[in-house]
Design a protein around this motif. Structure first.
Motif, short mmCIF file in Angstrom:
data_model
loop_
_atom_site.label_atom_id
_atom_site.label_comp_id
_atom_site.label_asym_id
_atom_site.label_seq_id
_atom_site.Cartn_x
_atom_site.Cartn_y
_atom_site.Cartn_z
N ASP A 1 12.86 16.56 -4.89
CA ASP A 1 12.75 15.72 -6.08
C ASP A 1 12.43 16.55 -7.32
O ASP A 1 12.93 16.27 -8.42
CB ASP A 1 11.65 14.67 -5.85
N ALA A 2 11.60 17.56 -7.18
CA ALA A 2 11.20 18.38 -8.32
C ALA A 2 12.29 19.35 -8.77
O ALA A 2 12.23 19.86 -9.90
CB ALA A 2 9.93 19.16 -7.99
N GLY A 3 13.26 19.62 -7.91
CA GLY A 3 14.31 20.55 -8.26
C GLY A 3 14.98 21.10 -7.01
O GLY A 3 14.66 20.71 -5.88
N THR A 4 15.89 22.04 -7.21
CA THR A 4 16.67 22.59 -6.11
C THR A 4 16.49 24.10 -6.04
O THR A 4 16.59 24.79 -7.07
CB THR A 4 18.16 22.26 -6.29
N ILE A 5 16.21 24.59 -4.84
CA ILE A 5 16.09 26.03 -4.59
C ILE A 5 17.38 26.48 -3.90
O ILE A 5 17.71 25.97 -2.81
CB ILE A 5 14.86 26.35 -3.72
N ARG A 6 18.09 27.39 -4.52
CA ARG A 6 19.38 27.87 -3.99
C ARG A 6 19.20 29.27 -3.40
O ARG A 6 18.52 30.12 -3.97
CB ARG A 6 20.43 27.87 -5.08
N PHE A 7 19.83 29.48 -2.25
CA PHE A 7 19.69 30.73 -1.51
C PHE A 7 21.07 31.37 -1.33
O PHE A 7 22.04 30.69 -0.93
CB PHE A 7 19.07 30.48 -0.13
N GLU A 8 21.16 32.67 -1.58
CA GLU A 8 22.38 33.43 -1.32
C GLU A 8 21.98 34.72 -0.61
O GLU A 8 20.96 35.32 -0.93
CB GLU A 8 23.11 33.76 -2.63
N GLY A 9 22.77 35.11 0.36
CA GLY A 9 22.46 36.34 1.09
C GLY A 9 23.29 36.49 2.33
O GLY A 9 24.46 36.06 2.38
#
Length: 326
Positions: free
Chosen positions: A100-108
């Motif tokens: 709800d507070a935001g989105t954490i995006r992961f790349e690797g």
């Protein structure tokens, strides 16, 4: 009877060290945090666990402003786009944790064991606007990131408001969420008469295993009005309902919460009492039992004394032990 020190009362706020440390690791206070102007980004390390969960560690560093790291367990299903590869070869991976507070995006890169890479956080403007309407203005990006990581949602805050918890400080909201002080558990506690507990009380009770079920178990044993301090102290020192039942089977049915905690602290077990009763000491007061343990009056010591003296009282046993006589 030889005197002994009473166990210190356990402070609710003092018991919150674990929760405070968790908040510190997320940059809410204490350790130097990255500059507010810096983007909320860093490195991630992920390990796939045998039970199907993942352990996710996030690390961030800003030159001249310190660094932080945090590690938590998550369900694979909690992420969008995360799949466990089937082999040992590393493959590119992109996934996200939408909150709800935001989105954490992961790349690797990932393989069947886990992987690592970079993450970035994008806040949810609607969430920020609702926070402002609730009185939380100018919330820092790092704080929003922490609220997202631990899923402090608008629904969670509104449910708390409905229970009387309005404008709870953000670090308290995080502590409550991290340790499971949920609206459901608060509602149960309120039904049991605990309707004015502070966030500190609620978190401390959760940390030390004081659940509504435990409160009901103690009430079934006659402990109707235990305070939050007493419940936390009993939880810390292992004065459980089973411990109470074991003592009651030996004739100790009117012990206070302080008695139970003191006995646990100093090792007055059901076995110790049973062995004493077998040696003829059948109605030893709780304070005297604690005094015996404090001063090292063991069952073996009692047997040695009884081998040469008859009708030795508990006070005499303690006095002899203090002065090195056997």
């Amino acid at each position: 009877m030889a005197s002994h020190a009473e166990p210190s009362r356990v402070s609710i706020r003092g018991a919150l060290l674990g929760a405070s440390l968790l908040a510190l690791s997320l940059g809410l206070r204490g350790d130097p945090a990255p500059s507010p102007a810096a983007p909320t980004a860093g490195r991630w390390i992920l390990d796939f666990e045998r039970d199907g969960s993942v352990q996710l560690t996030l690390r961030r560093r800003a030159d001249g402003h310190g660094n932080w790291s945090s590690s938590s367990d998550f369900s694979v299903q909690g992420f969008q786009g995360l799949q466990r590869p089937s082999g040992s070869a590393e493959a590119p991976a992109t996934f996200q944790l939408a909150r709800d507070a935001g989105t954490i995006r992961f790349e690797g890169q990932l393989n069947e064991s886990g992987g690592s890479g970079r993450f970035s956080f994008a806040e949810n403007p609607e969430y920020v606007a609702v926070l402002a309407s609730m009185g939380y203005r100018a919330v820092a990006a790092d704080d929003l990131f922490s609220l997202a990581m631990h899923d402090v949602s608008r629904r969670f805050m509104r449910d708390l408001e409905a229970l009387g918890y309005k404008h709870v400080p953000l670090d308290d909201l995080l502590g409550m969420r991290i340790h499971g002080a949920s609206p459901e558990s608060i509602r149960e506690l309120q039904a049991l008469g605990y309707d004015h507990l502070s966030p500190d009380d609620l978190v401390s009770m959760r940390i030390h295993g004081v659940t509504p079920e435990l409160v009901r178990a103690f009430r079934s044993l006659g402990y109707e009005h235990l305070s939050p301090d007493e419940l936390v102290s009993m939880g810390i020192h292992g004065a459980t309902p089973d411990f109470v039942r074991g003592l009651r089977s030996l004739g100790y049915s009117q012990l206070s919460a302080d008695d139970l905690v003191s006995m646990r602290i100093h090792g007055v077990t059901a076995d110790f009492i049973r062995d004493l009763q077998g040696l003829g000491y059948r109605h030893v007061a709780a304070d005297d039992l604690v005094s015996m343990r404090i001063h090292g009056v063991s069952i073996a010591y009692v047997k040695r004394v009884q081998g040469r003296l008859k009708n030795v009282s508990v006070d005499e046993l303690v006095d002899m032990k203090i002065h090195g006589r056997s």
